[in-house]
Design a protein around this motif. Sequence first.
Motif, short mmCIF file in Angstrom:
data_model
loop_
_atom_site.label_atom_id
_atom_site.label_comp_id
_atom_site.label_asym_id
_atom_site.label_seq_id
_atom_site.Cartn_x
_atom_site.Cartn_y
_atom_site.Cartn_z
N GLU A 97 0.83 -1.20 0.00
CA GLU A 97 0.00 0.00 0.00
C GLU A 97 0.87 1.26 0.00
N GLU A 98 2.00 1.21 0.69
CA GLU A 98 2.90 2.36 0.74
C GLU A 98 3.38 2.74 -0.66
N TRP A 99 3.77 1.74 -1.47
CA TRP A 99 4.23 2.01 -2.83
C TRP A 99 3.08 2.50 -3.72
N VAL A 100 1.92 1.92 -3.56
CA VAL A 100 0.77 2.34 -4.37
C VAL A 100 0.40 3.78 -4.04
N ARG A 101 0.38 4.14 -2.76
CA ARG A 101 0.05 5.52 -2.37
C ARG A 101 1.10 6.51 -2.87
N ALA A 102 2.35 6.08 -2.91
CA ALA A 102 3.44 6.97 -3.34
C ALA A 102 3.45 7.17 -4.86
#
Length: 194
Positions: free
Chosen positions: A132-137
């Motif tokens: 989720e961190e990569w998708v949000r970034a």
Amino acid sequence: MTDSRHPSWVQLDREKLHCLAHPMRSRLLAALRADGPSTSAKLARRLGTNTGASSYHLRELADVGLVHEVQDMGTARERWWAPSHQMTTFSEADFFDDPDDRAAVDWLMAHHLRATTRWREEWLAARHTWSEEWVRASTTSDHLLELTPAQLAAMNADLEAVVERYRTEGPAADGEVQQVLVLVDGFPAREVSL
């Protein structure tokens, strides 16, 4: 010729342009930039070709200064190659006058379009496998602005400067590090197709 504003960039002249307007050479340079120094044998396996072809095309790239042999790696039988610059740039306007130059520019731009389309499609297909961190970034966006040619040139230069700052700084000391594709296009459109 190295771009004086960005020492890690090379501005294509006619010789470099024609050398790079070749599928194997473009792929070899991209692989070296993405994966770091390598041998012709390793690059051949990565690109699904043979060592003789990759070796030949690496020498062609070296002849115009786009790649160089890494002197402190390898042996007499195993040559290691690295990109001479981290970014290749050119102005299409520099090549308007010669039909062969325009054909090389057309090929390079079409090759780049196919590659960036493939990268965007790969992200679309794989984005659910990332945290989720990569998708949000991550982001995909488009903007429709009304600008003059001078404003467009200035905006593109500003965007390039931001990317170059992050390239120069390198990854942060903490956090997960991954290669990140940054695709920036800025060009006029008489009518936006929908």
